[in-house]
Write a protein that holds these residues in place. Structure first.
Motif, PDB file in Angstrom:
ATOM      1  N   ARG A  50       1.923   2.056  -3.405  1.00 13.80           N
ATOM      2  CA  ARG A  50       0.761   2.530  -4.191  1.00 13.80           C
ATOM      3  C   ARG A  50       0.541   4.025  -3.941  1.00 13.80           C
ATOM      4  NH1 ARG A  50      -4.158   4.072  -3.612  1.00 13.80           N
ATOM      5  NH2 ARG A  50      -4.326   3.642  -1.390  1.00 13.80           N
ATOM      6  N   ARG A  51       0.609   4.396  -2.667  1.00 10.10           N
ATOM      7  CA  ARG A  51       0.391   5.813  -2.333  1.00 10.10           C
ATOM      8  C   ARG A  51       1.542   6.670  -2.847  1.00 10.10           C
ATOM      9  NH1 ARG A  51      -1.824   3.667   2.582  1.00 10.10           N
ATOM     10  NH2 ARG A  51       0.239   3.807   3.528  1.00 10.10           N
ATOM     11  N   GLU A  83      -6.824   3.855  -5.448  1.00  7.91           N
ATOM     12  CA  GLU A  83      -7.145   2.752  -4.543  1.00  7.91           C
ATOM     13  C   GLU A  83      -7.604   1.559  -5.368  1.00  7.91           C
ATOM     14  OE1 GLU A  83      -9.662   3.139  -0.970  1.00  7.91           O
ATOM     15  OE2 GLU A  83      -8.806   5.168  -0.880  1.00  7.91           O
ATOM     16  N   ARG A  90      -2.345  -1.258  -7.959  1.00  7.52           N
ATOM     17  CA  ARG A  90      -1.167  -1.614  -7.162  1.00  7.52           C
ATOM     18  C   ARG A  90       0.098  -1.584  -8.001  1.00  7.52           C
ATOM     19  NH1 ARG A  90      -2.238  -7.492  -4.985  1.00  7.52           N
ATOM     20  NH2 ARG A  90      -0.192  -7.111  -4.098  1.00  7.52           N
ATOM     21  N   GLU A 143       0.815  -1.221   0.000  1.00  7.48           N
ATOM     22  CA  GLU A 143       0.000   0.000   0.000  1.00  7.48           C
ATOM     23  C   GLU A 143       0.852   1.277   0.000  1.00  7.48           C
ATOM     24  OE1 GLU A 143      -3.272  -0.225  -1.097  1.00  7.48           O
ATOM     25  OE2 GLU A 143      -3.462   1.437   0.337  1.00  7.48           O
TER      26      GLU A 143
END
Ligand SMILES: Cc1cc2nc3c(=O)[nH]c(=O)nc-3n(C[C@H](O)[C@H](O)[C@H](O)COP(=O)(O)O)c2cc1C
Length: 195
Positions: free
Chosen positions: A154-155, A161, A164, A151
């Motif tokens: 990803r951010r 959201e 990935r 995660e």
């Protein structure tokens, strides 16, 4: 025959994973990077969703990636599993590579194609990219693991959201002799059904 199968087979069999620690600091030029990525986009993909989203880190941007990798490894690794060597590896790899491609996966907005299929399509794209690197005499290294597929990454990449990162593909000119590979003989991995 439409192409030289012998030449194609040579490239496929000669493709090797070469770690960034074995790269020189010679710069990979943008036209080569674009050809590598362009060939990636010709991979098969179910429903023509073209799920790959490439984030290219070169020059000083590699330091930003290295800093993220170090911070993320420290953040997600339980203290009893923490290894200084792994932290250093994570931070050094982007700087040892002329260019690093973050392999983003964008889910089909219509939701018709499964995530597995989208992942398989991106894997096909990476193989196209790696084979193109081989043709150029460039080393390639696909790195995965929690730091680059989680995660946090990803951010960091600004992916939506549900999307990935499927890892980092490191590229550079090798400073070492081209490595030899090994595969099991075909009969060990093949069952023929003929009757
Ligand atoms: C999906 C995928 C993920 C991989 N992740 C890593 C990794 O995190 N670290 C690593 O050292 N190699 C990784 N590799 C590379 C493999 O170690 C490598 O392909 C294998 O050793 C065979 O070597 P070759 O690519 O030279 O034939 C990955 C390969 C694939 C296909």
């Amino acid at each position: 025959m439409r192409y030289s199968v012998s030449e194609l087979s040579d490239i496929i069999r000669d493709r090797r994973t070469i770690p960034p620690k074995d790269f020189t600091d010679r710069v990979v030029h943008r036209d080569i990077i674009e050809r590598v990525l362009g060939n990636g986009t010709w991979a098969p993909n179910h429903g023509l969703t073209q799920p790959w989203r490439f984030h290219v880190f070169s020059g000083v941007a590699r330091q930003r990636l290295a800093d993220f990798m170090g911070a993320e490894y420290t953040r997600i690794t339980p203290p009893e599993k923490f290894l200084q060597r792994k932290l250093e590896n994570a931070m050094q790899r982007p700087l040892q590579s002329s260019v690093v491609i973050a392999l983003g996966l964008a889910r089909d907005p219509k939701g018709k194609i499964s995530e597995l299929e989208e992942q398989l399509a991106v894997a096909c794209a990476v193989q196209n990219m790696h084979l193109t690197c081989t043709a150029y005499g460039l080393g390639g290294f696909w790195g995965t693991g929690g730091v680059v597929t989680g995660e946090g990454m990803r951010r960091f990449l600004g992916l939506a959201e549900g999307d990935r990162c499927l890892g980092l593909f490191y590229m550079g000119y090798p400073a070492v002799e081209w490595p030899k590979g090994y595969r099991k003989p075909l009969p060990d991995v093949t069952t023929w059904h003929e009757e």
